[in-house]
Design an enzyme around this catalytic site. Structure first.
Site, PDB file in Angstrom:
ATOM      1  CD  GLU A   1      -2.984  -1.150   0.249  1.00 45.64           C
ATOM      2  OE1 GLU A   1      -2.875  -0.371  -0.733  1.00 45.64           O
ATOM      3  OE2 GLU A   1      -3.954  -1.911   0.408  1.00 45.64           O
TER       4      GLU A   1
ATOM      5  CG  HIS B   1      -4.297   0.406   5.729  1.00 42.14           C
ATOM      6  ND1 HIS B   1      -5.689   0.489   5.699  1.00 42.14           N
ATOM      7  CD2 HIS B   1      -3.975  -0.724   5.055  1.00 42.14           C
ATOM      8  CE1 HIS B   1      -6.160  -0.545   5.013  1.00 42.14           C
ATOM      9  NE2 HIS B   1      -5.143  -1.300   4.624  1.00 42.14           N
TER      10      HIS B   1
ATOM     11  CG  HIS C   1      -7.648  -4.698   6.857  1.00 40.51           C
ATOM     12  ND1 HIS C   1      -7.262  -5.786   6.099  1.00 40.51           N
ATOM     13  CD2 HIS C   1      -7.258  -3.615   6.140  1.00 40.51           C
ATOM     14  CE1 HIS C   1      -6.658  -5.387   4.998  1.00 40.51           C
ATOM     15  NE2 HIS C   1      -6.650  -4.065   5.005  1.00 40.51           N
TER      16      HIS C   1
ATOM     17  CE1 TYR D   1     -16.009  15.473  22.423  1.00 37.14           C
ATOM     18  CE2 TYR D   1     -18.080  14.688  23.345  1.00 37.14           C
ATOM     19  CZ  TYR D   1     -16.709  14.891  23.458  1.00 37.14           C
ATOM     20  OH  TYR D   1     -16.045  14.510  24.595  1.00 37.14           O
TER      21      TYR D   1
ATOM     22  CG  HIS E   1      -8.914  -1.806   1.586  1.00 38.30           C
ATOM     23  ND1 HIS E   1      -8.139  -1.421   0.517  1.00 38.30           N
ATOM     24  CD2 HIS E   1      -8.037  -2.249   2.532  1.00 38.30           C
ATOM     25  CE1 HIS E   1      -6.866  -1.640   0.792  1.00 38.30           C
ATOM     26  NE2 HIS E   1      -6.781  -2.138   2.017  1.00 38.30           N
TER      27      HIS E   1
ATOM     28  CE1 TYR F   1     -11.277  17.461  25.883  1.00 38.84           C
ATOM     29  CE2 TYR F   1      -9.819  16.009  24.655  1.00 38.84           C
ATOM     30  CZ  TYR F   1     -10.777  16.190  25.621  1.00 38.84           C
ATOM     31  OH  TYR F   1     -11.242  15.118  26.325  1.00 38.84           O
TER      32      TYR F   1
END
Length: 225
Positions: A75, A94, A96, A115, A157, A210
């Protein structure tokens, strides 16, 4: 290899292992990259995370060239293109993860059901249309889905989360999975109500500060340690 690069390679490996410990990935299906030097570092293809050593992490150039015998993740194209297109993002994760991938199978965006979706940069987490893994077509779809965002789904994916560093990208991947789970739990009862664009805009403003401690507080913690 410099000490700085070794530290970054080690962090990348530990984060790969953390994906599985956190339950957002199985086996070696996920991958991680981080901007470094004149290119980026990326996890290799096919090597179990518990076997990874810093030397297995692949240093790639922007033109997709690399040295050594270890091959990069299949990838690498969307990792490279995200980092090139988005100077505000330095790391890409990335996975799954189960619930987010289930939504990607349905081709659904995640709406503003909570939120905390603002952590991904806006009021939705988009789902990019399906393209074959590892292709330039998929990378092109991902860049569009990530416009003004730090996370997206990929149809049939999985998930992409990107941020200023590996730790924040990994944390965002966890957040995306939690939002996906919440959304799937709501769907049997019908489409859930969502927060408005104005409400999410307020959250985005609040998120700018925050969790930040004052410099005086941080100095006190440093002295105490």
């Amino acid at each position: 290899m410099t000490d700085e690069e070794r530290v970054l390679r080690t962090e990348l490996i530990e984060s790969c292992r953390s994906m599985n410990r956190l339950g957002i990935n199985k086996g070696t299906s996920g991958n991680i990259s981080v901007r470094y030097g004149d290119g980026f570092l990326i996890s290799p293809t096919g090597i179990p995370y518990d076997k990874l050593q810093p030397e297995h992490v692949v240093a790639m150039n922007w033109d997709a060239t690399y040295e050594g015998e270890v091959q990069p993740s299949s990838e690498w194209r969307f990792h490279r293109d995200i980092l090139q297109a988005r100077p505000d993002l330095n790391a890409v994760v990335h996975t799954h993860s189960t619930h987010a991938t289930a939504l990607s199978i349905l081709g659904r965006d995640i709406p503003a059901i909570h939120y905390v979706i603002a952590a991904a940069g806006g009021s939705t987490i988009r789902c990019a249309p399906y393209e074959l893994f590892g292709t330039q077509e998929l990378a092109d779809r991902v860049i569009v889905a990530l416009e003004d965002r730090r996370a997206c789904l990929m149809a049939h994916h999985g998930v992409i989360a990107a941020h200023a560093n590996i730790a924040r990208a990994l944390a965002l991947a966890v957040t995306v999975e939690e939002l996906a789970k919440q959304y799937l739990l709501c769907l049997p009862l019908g489409e859930p109500p969502v927060l408005s664009e104005d409400q999410i805009a307020e959250v985005l403003v609040r998120f700018k500060t925050y969790g930040q401690q004052s410099s005086a507080a941080l100095e006190g913690l440093r002295q105490a340690s």
